[in-house]
Design a protein around this motif. Structure first.
Motif, mmCIF file in Angstrom:
data_model
loop_
_atom_site.group_PDB
_atom_site.id
_atom_site.type_symbol
_atom_site.label_atom_id
_atom_site.label_comp_id
_atom_site.label_asym_id
_atom_site.label_seq_id
_atom_site.Cartn_x
_atom_site.Cartn_y
_atom_site.Cartn_z
ATOM 1 N N ARG A 188 90.821 20.488 -5.626
ATOM 2 C CA ARG A 188 90.749 19.755 -6.704
ATOM 3 C C ARG A 188 89.482 19.358 -7.168
ATOM 4 N NH1 ARG A 188 94.231 14.375 -5.753
ATOM 5 N NH2 ARG A 188 95.921 16.001 -5.629
ATOM 6 N N LEU B 169 87.933 22.277 -9.198
ATOM 7 C CA LEU B 169 88.765 21.962 -10.557
ATOM 8 C C LEU B 169 88.038 21.184 -11.528
ATOM 9 C CD1 LEU B 169 90.821 23.971 -11.990
ATOM 10 C CD2 LEU B 169 92.429 21.946 -11.249
ATOM 11 N N GLU B 170 87.757 20.058 -10.985
ATOM 12 C CA GLU B 170 87.105 18.953 -11.763
ATOM 13 C C GLU B 170 85.888 19.304 -12.335
ATOM 14 O OE1 GLU B 170 89.411 15.325 -9.264
ATOM 15 O OE2 GLU B 170 87.413 15.670 -9.330
ATOM 16 N N ARG C 181 88.970 14.388 -0.121
ATOM 17 C CA ARG C 181 89.795 14.746 -1.007
ATOM 18 C C ARG C 181 89.827 16.314 -1.131
ATOM 19 N NH1 ARG C 181 89.312 13.684 -6.645
ATOM 20 N NH2 ARG C 181 87.073 13.933 -6.735
#
Length: 309
Positions: free
Chosen positions: A90, A93-94, A86
């Motif tokens: 992202r 950020l999570e 992935r």
């Protein structure tokens, strides 16, 4: 101000490029093959591993891979995680929210504890308050963070059972990790505040303020503390970046979700894109926080002018 800001932002870009080069070089020269580690548990053949290396771009020359990484980072693309497949941006950020909350709470606690005890020690110089504050700050600076975290866990989680020890993501679970980060920082802030306040308390303008009939509390907190804060604010800016980096140890110790646990797992799995992205994120946060700290000097002391610097 505008020229100063542009010069600092340009310097920040060079810092980020240097960090990227250092981290990329280090991660790509460590022993161990990421492709082999990814598929070793599935009994993959040498041919399968070679195909995976080609798909991940690990067979490309070093310069090509670094150029691809920098080119992607400029556009906000930090690549894909080897393990999760992935986008790294992202995933980071999570996991940023829990770590930023922990760092902000730790900085807030460190400022409140450090400034109040430092002011009390300076105002009552030579008293028991001064002696005990300096002794406590010396102990706080001397204690290793992971040892302090273990002691807090034993006292408040195991013996007193007031707070959870491991893996709790609620507000109660953040107290012990925040104290583990905040107490050593507050000890240094207390010493800096005391030292700065002792210098300021000798200034003539404080005698003038008292002569005008201002209450002692207003003289200390409105006039003396404001002029003593520059060195403290500088340290807090430096400390925020260190707390983001230090969260690696604390989040692992308390089993908390966040960037710390993520990067530790990535290092052991040789997930190079995750580690590179995390280092770049911490370096950017560190540079921007220190830029904000430098700009705040003008608010603390209006005589400071940046365009003349």
């Amino acid at each position: 101000m505008a020229r100063y800001l542009i010069r600092r932002l340009a310097g920040t870009l060079f810092v980020l490029l240097g960090v990227s080069a250092a981290v990329f070089t280090l991660m790509n020269t460590l022993p161990g093959d990421p492709a082999t580690m990814l598929v070793s548990h599935f009994g993959a053949s040498a041919r399968d591993i070679e195909i995976l290396r080609e798909q991940l771009g690990l067979n490309d020359p070093f310069v090509v891979r670094f150029g691809r990484f920098v080119g992607g980072a400029v556009q906000g693309d930090l690549g894909k995680s080897f393990q999760q497949n992935r986008p790294v941006a992202r995933i980071l950020l999570e996991n940023t929210g829990p770590t930023v909350r922990l760092a902000l709470l730790a900085v807030g606690l460190a400022i409140v504890l450090g400034v109040l005890t430092g002011v009390a020690a300076a105002v009552r110089r030579g008293s028991w308050t001064d002696f005990l504050t300096m002794l406590a700050s010396l102990l706080g600076i001397s204690m290793p963070g992971f040892w302090l975290g273990l002691m807090l866990m034993l006292l408040f989680a195991v013996h007193l059972r007031w707070l959870p020890a491991l893996g709790d993501q609620t507000w109660r679970g953040i107290v012990l990790p925040a104290l583990t980060l905040a107490l050593p920082a507050s000890a240094t802030i207390a010493r800096l505040t005391r030292s700065s306040m002792l210098e300021v308390l000798r200034e003539d303008y404080l005698r003038s303020a008292r002569a005008k009939g201002l209450p002692e509390r207003a003289v200390i907190f409105r006039h003396a503390l404001r002029n003593a804060l520059i060195s403290v604010v500088t340290f807090v800016g430096l400390q925020f970046g260190l707390l983001l980096g230090g969260s690696v140890v604390v989040e692992s110790l308390f089993s908390r979700q966040g960037l710390g646990q993520l990067v530790v797992a990535a290092v052991f799995a040789r997930d190079i894109p995750i580690v590179q992205g995390w280092c770049l994120l911490v370096a950017a946060a560190y540079s921007l926080v220190n830029l904000a700290v430098d700009l705040s000097y003008a608010l603390i002391n209006p005589r400071i002018r940046y365009d003349a610097a």
